[in-house]
Design an enzyme around this catalytic site. Structure first.
Site, short mmCIF file in Angstrom:
data_model
loop_
_atom_site.label_atom_id
_atom_site.label_comp_id
_atom_site.label_asym_id
_atom_site.label_seq_id
_atom_site.Cartn_x
_atom_site.Cartn_y
_atom_site.Cartn_z
N GLY A 425 0.85 -1.24 -0.02
CA GLY A 425 0.14 0.22 0.07
C GLY A 425 0.91 1.17 0.11
N GLY A 428 -0.61 9.13 1.39
CA GLY A 428 -0.11 10.41 1.46
C GLY A 428 1.05 10.43 2.55
N VAL A 432 3.43 1.21 3.12
CA VAL A 432 3.16 0.04 3.91
C VAL A 432 3.87 -1.15 3.25
CG1 VAL A 432 1.40 -1.29 4.99
CG2 VAL A 432 1.03 0.95 4.64
N ASP A 542 -10.72 9.81 11.05
CA ASP A 542 -10.58 9.63 9.80
C ASP A 542 -11.19 8.07 9.38
OD1 ASP A 542 -10.08 9.95 7.18
OD2 ASP A 542 -7.95 9.28 7.30
#
Length: 742
Positions: A425, A428, A432, A542
């Site tokens: 992954g 911003g 990962v 989030d």
């Protein structure tokens, strides 16, 4: 007289040729169990196979050596009628398989037909080493399971003449072929015709079909008249394994592990199991103790690449070539060879001295560089709060969950030096990686930036988050502080995100309603736990479908606390930098910059809409006024058109009252004023009631639905990206960015 001599010589020659033809072929070296027969007729029988009790590993490897009327020895597979042609220790066994034949007279009357089948017991027909072939111009044939009919495959060959046929080609004209399916144990072969060969009788009276080892049979137009002079069958390759366990599992049980000294375990490509093989440079039987012996490559010129036979040095499992005295090089035919030395001793000595000086310089340089790297790691560790973290961890009770502090070398090893192939992954905040620590898969987040003014808060939050034990929260295992930006280690969740399973068109089938509702309950439970039950209350800030991971059982795992805030028990609101993702941000928080737990409630309400409606939060496919999913939903609720916008599978599978209940709950979560929204604990309890079917008839009170404020339009962004705005001193945006509220 001369004629008599010549006649006698001819007789002697013929007698010698007859004797040579009658002599059996030489049996290659085999490795049978000591004291056991090593052959049956012309077949070599290595252990684990054997012809009598005590000579084979178990009944799976029994070879039935049968004596014929002509006193010939014929080996059969176990107690069946499958003739064995060859046994290989690399997991292959060659057998003789009869062909199927279907023949007719000129009048179209069938004069011969057979349907042979083979029983392989625990062995399997090799799908990579065999082909199924049919020969004929009025022919269709198939191979299938003769008992359970669990598989079938075949081919068709039709032609009117043999003019356009090509010898060696089996592409459908006079000859057709197909691949063998994987995992076949028993098989039968059937061949039939459409017109009893009456139209092609002049050149093709019969149809033929057979399984054959790949590369053994080459088609010839002569085979249409009489297949290879009335041949009865062909060799076929089958696979065997010494055990039905994979190598990794087999090595754990040393007593049952079959591979002996100087051998290696190999997983079978066809069967679930393994076989053994002597290491490179060794030969023998890997299933017998001390049988794999070193090959002396120097004794056989074909086994080595040395220029001079006497300048070959045998080594265990290998060999080494060298040059005669006065020459230099590697001594090999395809290498540098051997070249006469033409330099003086002084030059040689000087070269050695220079080389030694360079070696010492390189060693010293390496030592200094290593020392510099270690000092940098120590500096990063201190700057990233390593000493503070160690002190905090030492105060935690032994029984409590503690954050683990990993070294950079440990994480490099876990990710193959942060290899790009391990990236799972990008975002911003950073990258990962998937890694392996202590035989467990982990996710390692490597951030782009770091604000060292926030180190103390970051360390405190790592300690708190590592102690969160909830089945629906991604576990933070620990961190590495030796790098310029801390690396964070999580448990690895491998079934992608909720966003992927809702919105990705490549997903085979939409997620069922029961699964969606259960995921909503689990997510609500995780957020409620963070809001009220965790050691320090946590606001995620989030919440979105991309931050809800799913495991193999589709259990929800709330992740990515990159912009989360820890809330002191004596505060209810925090002034913060506005951060989150367009479409999910609480309008009240966006407007005021004051953060509280109700901001997560609003974002969760948007996730509920994704589960109900199945559309993206921000979509340019909807009209301009409906680009924001929350506004679109509220408008349709006002018009009492809920069931028109629900996802088709949700609408078909869900109970109408239950769906109304979930929609009404989502509406209350999306109220513009946070004080009017339920808490996450109330949301969780109500969802649990709805999931158990404890729902009441819901009448939507349209006058209670708040008007969609213009602020929703400010939160609409076609890309659905994250935002960060407003006054705040917090700048640390690591992959797990935790801003303390103290």
């Amino acid at each position: 007289m001369n004629r008599l001599i010549i006649h006698g010589l001819l007789l002697l020659t013929l007698a010698a040729a007859s004797k040579a033809a009658a002599s059996p072929p030489t049996i290659p070296p085999v490795y049978a169990k000591p004291g056991c027969p090593h052959s049956c007729g012309n077949l070599s029988i290595p252990y684990p196979f054997g012809t009598r009790e005590g000579c084979f590993l178990d009944d799976t490897f029994f070879i039935n050596c049968t004596v014929t009327k002509n006193n010939d020895f014929v080996p059969y597979l176990r107690h069946g009628n499958v003739k064995v042609l060859n046994i290989s220790l690399d997991g292959k066994l060659r057998i003789f398989s009869l062909l199927a034949r279907d023949c007719y007279s000129k009048s179209g009357e069938r004069i011969f037909s057979n349907q042979p089948w083979n029983r392989l017991f625990t062995f399997t027909l090799s799908f990579s080493r065999n082909k199924f072939i049919a020969v004929g111009c009025d022919t269709y044939a198939w191979v299938e399971d003769p008992v359970e009919y669990s598989y079938a495959t075949g081919c068709l060959s039709l032609c009117q003449t043999n003019d356009l046929m090509v010898n060696g080609s089996c592409s459908g004209r006079g000859c057709c072929e197909s691949s063998i399916p994987k995992g076949i144990r028993d098989y039968s072969v059937t061949v039939r015709s459409y017109n009893n060969h009456t139209r092609v009788m002049n050149f093709n009276p019969c149809s033929y079909a057979f399984v054959v080892e790949d590369g053994v049979y080459n088609f010839s137009t002569l085979d249409l008249v009489n297949l290879q002079n009335n041949r009865k069958g062909f060799p076929v390759v089958i696979d065997w394994v010494i055990s039905n366990k994979a190598c990794k599992e087999a090595r754990q049980n040393i007593t049952a592990y079959a591979c002996k000294e100087n051998s290696v375990c190999r997983d079978s490509e066809n069967l679930h199991g393994y076989y053994c093989d002597c290491l490179s440079g060794f030969e023998g039987n890997p299933y017998l103790p001390n049988s794999c012996k070193d090959i002396d490559e120097c004794e056989d010129p074909s086994l080595n690449q040395c220029i001079y036979a006497k300048h070959c040095r045998n080594e265990v499992g290998s060999y080494e070539c060298f040059c005669p005295k006065g020459y230099h090089g590697d001594g090999t035919k395809n290498g540098t060879g051997c070249t006469a030395r033409d330099k003086t001793k002084v030059i040689i000595g000087a070269c050695i001295a220079v080389s030694l000086a360079f070696a010492i310089l390189a060693f010293v340089s390496w030592g200094l560089q290593r020392r510099k790297i270690n000092k940098l790691k120590e500096k990063n560790f201190r700057n990233n709060g390593g000493l503070v973290l160690q002190q905090l961890l030492s105060k935690i009770e032994i029984s409590a969950e503690k954050a683990k502090i990993f070294t950079e070398d440990e994480l490099k090893k876990a990710t193959y030096n942060f290899n790009e192939s391990e990236i799972v992954g990008r975002g911003g905040f950073g990258i990962v990686y998937k890694g392996t620590l202590d035989h467990k898969s982990v996710a390692i987040k490597k951030s782009k930036v770091m604000d060292h003014d926030q180190i103390e808060q970051f360390v405190n939050e790592v300690v708190v988050l590592c102690q969160i034990k909830h089945p629906n929260v991604v576990k933070l295992i620990g961190c590495c502080l030796e790098t310029s930006v801390p690396l964070l280690v999580y448990e690895f969740i491998n079934n992608k995100t909720l966003h992927y399973h809702i919105h990705n068109e490549v997903v085979e089938s939409p997620m069922p309603w029961k699964t969606r509702l259960r995921i909503a309950v689990e997510t609500a439970d995780a957020l409620a736990h963070m809001h009220s039950d965790a050691p320090i209350h946590i606001i995620h800030r989030d919440v979105k479908s991309e931050n809800i991971l799913l495991d193999d059982n589709f259990q929800a795992k709330v992740s990515d606390f990159g912009v989360s805030r820890l809330v002191p028990l004596d505060q209810t609101q925090l002034p913060t930098l506005v951060q989150g993702t367009f479409g999910y941000i609480d309008p009240e928080y966006f407007h005021s910059g004051l953060l509280n737990e109700k901001s997560d409630v609003y974002s969760f309400g948007v996730v509920l809409l994704e589960l109900l409606i199945g559309q993206k939060v921000i979509s340019s496919d909807r009209p301009e006024k409906d680009k924001n999913l929350a506004a679109f939903f509220i408008d349709r609720m006002k018009e009492d058109r809920l069931f028109e916008i629900l996802h088709e599978r949700v609408r078909n599978e869900g109970n109408s009252e239950q769906l109304k209940g979930v929609a009404e709950l989502a509406r209350r979560c999306l109220r513009m004023k946070g004080v009017k929204r339920p808490t996450m604990k109330e949301v969780k309890m109500e969802l649990e009631e709805l999931m158990m079917g404890n729902c009441v008839h819901v009448e939507f009170a349209t006058n209670d639905i708040e008007e969609t404020e213009p602020l929703l339009d400010l939160l609409t962004n076609s890309n659905g990206t994250s935002v960060s705005m407003g006054p705040d001193s917090v700048k640390f945006q690591a992959a797990l960015q935790l801003e303390s509220g103290r």
